[in-house]
Write an enzyme that holds these catalytic residues in place. Structure first.
Site, mmCIF file in Angstrom:
data_model
loop_
_atom_site.group_PDB
_atom_site.id
_atom_site.type_symbol
_atom_site.label_atom_id
_atom_site.label_comp_id
_atom_site.label_asym_id
_atom_site.label_seq_id
_atom_site.Cartn_x
_atom_site.Cartn_y
_atom_site.Cartn_z
ATOM 1 N N ARG A 165 -34.338 -9.330 -7.922
ATOM 2 C CA ARG A 165 -34.825 -10.052 -8.827
ATOM 3 C C ARG A 165 -35.547 -11.221 -8.356
ATOM 4 O O ARG A 165 -36.540 -11.899 -8.797
ATOM 5 C CB ARG A 165 -34.206 -9.958 -10.151
ATOM 6 N N GLU B 219 -15.395 -8.332 -5.376
ATOM 7 C CA GLU B 219 -14.175 -8.178 -6.120
ATOM 8 C C GLU B 219 -13.974 -6.441 -5.677
ATOM 9 O O GLU B 219 -12.848 -6.123 -5.563
ATOM 10 C CB GLU B 219 -14.349 -8.215 -7.450
#
Length: 186
Positions: A73, A110
């Site tokens: 984006r 993560e």
């Protein structure tokens, strides 16, 4: 903030906030995805955002040689800002998306590891680069992008985001950098 103006910036931030769509549990449970597609579909608002990002970059950083858009984006914001600034565009891609030669940086997520890459021959040594993306979340991709561009000889003069998710503290990975976000959300 002369031409951009505080009142105008606040009004634009409210408009952006009104146009953002929050999608719960996308792309995975617990994530609140910020969808910018309704903003992009509003021609007047999109043009106003592009004009604001370009003007803020001019006022804060002066001349910009290249605008680096982070996949995917970020490309949608970086391309018109680059054109408005009279600058080139460098897409910062996910691994395996560009024909070589490429320079690549890997970084921890993560849940694993990711990589970003650019074609180093598109970046002139010493080029003044503005990095743009739609959302600053944890900051990992942005920090890797800065590292990657600087390895290629660029001078990253600033990072600009449409939205910053402040609670995720991504800005801390960009300590000492000029970081601007039009809209901060908790």
């Amino acid at each position: 903030m002369s031409a951009v103006g505080t009142a105008g910036r606040e009004a634009l931030a409210r408009r952006v906030d009104d146009l953002l769509r929050t999608v719960p549990d996308f792309p995975s449970p617990g994530i609140q995805f910020r969808d910018i597609m309704p903003l992009l579909a509003d021609a007047a608002a999109f043009a106003e955002v592009v004009a604001h990002l370009a003007q803020a970059a001019r006022e804060e950083h002066g001349g910009i040689d290249l605008v680096a858009g982070m996949e995917a984006r970020g490309f949608l914001l970086a391309a018109p800002v680059a054109t408005t600034l009279g600058a080139g565009l460098v897409p910062v891609r996910k691994s395996g998306k560009l024909p070589g030669p490429v320079e690549q940086v890997s970084y921890a997520l993560e849940y694993g590891e990711a990589s970003v890459e650019v074609q180093p021959f598109t970046i002139r040594p010493g080029a003044r680069v503005l990095v743009i993306d739609d959302v600053l979340a944890t900051g990992g991709t942005a920090a890797a992008t800065v590292d990657l561009l600087e390895r290629c000889g660029a001078q990253v003069v600033g990072l600009s985001f449409l939205v910053e998710l402040s609670a995720l503290d991504g800005r801390s990975l960009l300590d000492g950098r000029s970081v601007d976000a039009l809209l901060a959300l908790g």
